[in-house]
Design a protein around this motif. Sequence first.
Motif, mmCIF file in Angstrom:
data_model
loop_
_atom_site.group_PDB
_atom_site.id
_atom_site.type_symbol
_atom_site.label_atom_id
_atom_site.label_comp_id
_atom_site.label_asym_id
_atom_site.label_seq_id
_atom_site.Cartn_x
_atom_site.Cartn_y
_atom_site.Cartn_z
ATOM 1 N N GLU A 262 0.829 -1.206 0.000
ATOM 2 C CA GLU A 262 0.000 0.000 0.000
ATOM 3 C C GLU A 262 0.862 1.255 0.000
ATOM 4 O O GLU A 262 0.516 2.252 -0.665
ATOM 5 N N HIS A 263 1.985 1.212 0.699
ATOM 6 C CA HIS A 263 2.866 2.378 0.681
ATOM 7 C C HIS A 263 3.495 2.557 -0.696
ATOM 8 O O HIS A 263 3.562 3.684 -1.211
ATOM 9 N N LEU A 264 3.951 1.466 -1.302
ATOM 10 C CA LEU A 264 4.526 1.565 -2.641
ATOM 11 C C LEU A 264 3.521 2.176 -3.614
ATOM 12 O O LEU A 264 3.864 3.040 -4.427
ATOM 13 N N VAL A 265 2.275 1.728 -3.541
ATOM 14 C CA VAL A 265 1.235 2.245 -4.425
ATOM 15 C C VAL A 265 0.975 3.724 -4.150
ATOM 16 O O VAL A 265 0.807 4.527 -5.075
ATOM 17 N N SER A 266 0.953 4.107 -2.867
ATOM 18 C CA SER A 266 0.656 5.503 -2.517
ATOM 19 C C SER A 266 1.730 6.454 -3.028
ATOM 20 O O SER A 266 1.444 7.617 -3.336
ATOM 21 N N VAL A 267 2.966 5.967 -3.148
ATOM 22 C CA VAL A 267 4.076 6.821 -3.572
ATOM 23 C C VAL A 267 4.334 6.698 -5.071
ATOM 24 O O VAL A 267 4.487 7.698 -5.781
ATOM 25 N N ALA A 268 4.383 5.472 -5.575
ATOM 26 C CA ALA A 268 4.764 5.243 -6.971
ATOM 27 C C ALA A 268 3.573 5.196 -7.914
ATOM 28 O O ALA A 268 3.723 5.429 -9.124
ATOM 29 N N GLY A 269 2.391 4.865 -7.400
ATOM 30 C CA GLY A 269 1.213 4.744 -8.245
ATOM 31 C C GLY A 269 0.867 3.292 -8.505
ATOM 32 O O GLY A 269 1.741 2.425 -8.555
ATOM 33 N N ILE A 270 -0.411 3.018 -8.698
ATOM 34 C CA ILE A 270 -0.874 1.646 -8.837
ATOM 35 C C ILE A 270 -0.277 0.964 -10.061
ATOM 36 O O ILE A 270 -0.128 -0.266 -10.087
ATOM 37 N N GLU A 271 0.111 1.707 -11.098
ATOM 38 C CA GLU A 271 0.648 1.103 -12.317
ATOM 39 C C GLU A 271 2.136 0.780 -12.209
ATOM 40 O O GLU A 271 2.707 0.230 -13.150
ATOM 41 N N ARG A 272 2.750 1.101 -11.087
ATOM 42 C CA ARG A 272 4.210 0.975 -10.970
ATOM 43 C C ARG A 272 4.639 0.010 -9.873
ATOM 44 O O ARG A 272 5.775 0.066 -9.400
ATOM 45 N N VAL A 273 3.750 -0.899 -9.474
ATOM 46 C CA VAL A 273 4.056 -1.803 -8.369
ATOM 47 C C VAL A 273 3.790 -3.240 -8.788
ATOM 48 O O VAL A 273 2.815 -3.533 -9.490
ATOM 49 N N GLY A 274 4.692 -4.154 -8.361
ATOM 50 C CA GLY A 274 4.538 -5.581 -8.623
ATOM 51 C C GLY A 274 5.016 -6.376 -7.426
ATOM 52 O O GLY A 274 5.143 -5.835 -6.314
ATOM 53 N N ILE A 275 5.298 -7.650 -7.640
ATOM 54 C CA ILE A 275 5.775 -8.508 -6.547
ATOM 55 C C ILE A 275 7.041 -9.249 -6.969
ATOM 56 O O ILE A 275 7.151 -9.753 -8.076
ATOM 57 N N GLY A 276 8.000 -9.284 -6.052
ATOM 58 C CA GLY A 276 9.242 -10.032 -6.235
ATOM 59 C C GLY A 276 9.544 -10.761 -4.938
ATOM 60 O O GLY A 276 10.403 -10.350 -4.157
ATOM 61 N N PRO A 277 8.830 -11.848 -4.658
ATOM 62 C CA PRO A 277 8.804 -12.444 -3.315
ATOM 63 C C PRO A 277 10.149 -12.814 -2.701
ATOM 64 O O PRO A 277 10.311 -12.740 -1.492
ATOM 65 N N ASP A 278 11.121 -13.250 -3.493
ATOM 66 C CA ASP A 278 12.408 -13.663 -2.932
ATOM 67 C C ASP A 278 12.227 -14.828 -1.960
ATOM 68 O O ASP A 278 12.728 -14.812 -0.834
ATOM 69 N N PHE A 279 11.496 -15.858 -2.389
ATOM 70 C CA PHE A 279 11.270 -17.029 -1.543
ATOM 71 C C PHE A 279 12.604 -17.726 -1.258
ATOM 72 O O PHE A 279 13.263 -18.220 -2.164
ATOM 73 N N LEU A 280 12.990 -17.802 0.011
ATOM 74 C CA LEU A 280 14.301 -18.326 0.382
ATOM 75 C C LEU A 280 14.261 -19.648 1.137
ATOM 76 O O LEU A 280 15.248 -20.384 1.146
ATOM 77 N N LYS A 281 13.150 -19.959 1.772
ATOM 78 C CA LYS A 281 13.131 -21.085 2.711
ATOM 79 C C LYS A 281 13.570 -22.387 2.051
ATOM 80 O O LYS A 281 14.487 -23.066 2.532
ATOM 81 N N GLU A 282 12.930 -22.759 0.954
ATOM 82 C CA GLU A 282 13.264 -24.032 0.326
ATOM 83 C C GLU A 282 14.623 -23.986 -0.354
ATOM 84 O O GLU A 282 15.370 -24.970 -0.334
ATOM 85 N N VAL A 283 14.968 -22.841 -0.947
ATOM 86 C CA VAL A 283 16.276 -22.721 -1.611
ATOM 87 C C VAL A 283 17.398 -22.934 -0.608
ATOM 88 O O VAL A 283 18.359 -23.673 -0.865
ATOM 89 N N LEU A 284 17.289 -22.296 0.561
ATOM 90 C CA LEU A 284 18.324 -22.476 1.579
ATOM 91 C C LEU A 284 18.361 -23.913 2.078
ATOM 92 O O LEU A 284 19.444 -24.477 2.303
ATOM 93 N N ALA A 285 17.199 -24.518 2.246
ATOM 94 C CA ALA A 285 17.165 -25.903 2.708
ATOM 95 C C ALA A 285 17.792 -26.848 1.703
ATOM 96 O O ALA A 285 18.409 -27.859 2.078
ATOM 97 N N GLU A 286 17.690 -26.517 0.423
ATOM 98 C CA GLU A 286 18.215 -27.380 -0.630
ATOM 99 C C GLU A 286 19.693 -27.164 -0.905
ATOM 100 O O GLU A 286 20.335 -27.988 -1.549
ATOM 101 N N THR A 287 20.248 -26.061 -0.433
ATOM 102 C CA THR A 287 21.629 -25.727 -0.794
ATOM 103 C C THR A 287 22.575 -25.634 0.390
ATOM 104 O O THR A 287 23.780 -25.474 0.200
ATOM 105 N N THR A 288 22.045 -25.742 1.608
ATOM 106 C CA THR A 288 22.882 -25.597 2.798
ATOM 107 C C THR A 288 23.022 -26.939 3.507
ATOM 108 O O THR A 288 22.024 -27.531 3.922
ATOM 109 N N PRO A 289 24.233 -27.453 3.665
ATOM 110 C CA PRO A 289 24.412 -28.751 4.338
ATOM 111 C C PRO A 289 23.878 -28.713 5.766
ATOM 112 O O PRO A 289 24.010 -27.692 6.454
ATOM 113 N N PRO A 290 23.292 -29.792 6.246
ATOM 114 C CA PRO A 290 22.784 -29.824 7.629
ATOM 115 C C PRO A 290 23.856 -29.543 8.664
ATOM 116 O O PRO A 290 23.560 -29.024 9.732
#
Length: 372
Positions: A262-290
């Motif tokens: 909502e803050h991004l939209v209020s400043v940049a405008g509704i046409e200038r906002v998207g999502i880039g989740p950066d999901f890390l949980k599974e990636v770290l679990a798959e690449t980091t030795p126990p």
Amino acid sequence: MSAGSAPSPAAAELHRRAYVADTHNDLLCAVVARPVDRWGSFFGERWVPQLRAGGVELQVLPVFIEDAYRPEGALRRTLRMLEAGRRAAAENADAVRLCLDGADLDAAAESGRIGLVLALEGAHGIGDDVELLETVHRLGVRVASLAHFGRGGFADGSGEDATGSRLTSAGVRAVAEMERLGMLFDVSHLGAAGVGHVLELASRPVIATHSSARALFDHHRNLSDEQLRGIAAGGGVVCANFYAPFLHASDFSVDRLVDHLEHLVSVAGIERVGIGPDFLKEVLAETTPPCCEATEVAGVAADEYLPGLEGPAGLPLLTDALLRRGWREGDILAVLGGNVRRLFRAELGVPSAGRTVGSAGTGAGAFVAPDE
């Protein structure tokens, strides 16, 4: 999606209609960690179902080079990851399509496949060799950031903000070269002074693939309102990062993510906002030795995630949260992916000499995008 959580029927129906564009998922790190002959099948078995469950139709795949490969092994690692991405696409051609331009994205959507776009995160494999941007462009890269948290040949990352550094001379040339080639410049991870420098130089739109609002949480990985306005004025898009420690000090919930959107939209405008989740949980679990599990990522805890939004399958929960917050359906569709799709269709892979849209500078209204 966490146990016991599910979107409302209205949210689920709206999400099914949405074109969902995720501009940052480090899943290639997990793919390349498998044996070479498993790259394609691992991607197909592990990741395609998750992307389908989340309704993802456009997935940007960044090439991130871990510290262990820098600097000597960075180029070889970059090439290996790009090859992994290309093989994953080729061996799952019924489900995904590697996309080089907007026409490819449209073709992927029309055939019911997920569009994949290769990107560089930090460009560690290039060093300060501007000419190698054309090399990776030939290999399919269409989006690139030129710094990560630390110092690079093109610029300083946001972890070096205290230096106040702008782009290096090579970085200045890189901006021009990327614009010539039709590669989108990604300002996520770039230091604050570097972002300002890019916005001074850019004649085409830029993107922040995974950055949230600094006004709500003062972390160097977030963008200030001035930066948000600059990106929007040039026709770019800012895609919110879902990583919990970048959103709030302790309240790790989808509501705090909605606050940032909502803050991004209020400043940049509704046409200038998207999502880039950066999901890390599974990636770290798959690449980091126990034996040596990582507990921090760039100085923040690596085991804190938004409940239900730990991976792509949970994305309908965001639609549900936006509806509950009172968002209009059209605005939700725009932020979930419509805005990124419009930007990519206009700019992705289009060399400067071949552009048909209006030139985009940092002045408001300079960008003219085609209708979807």
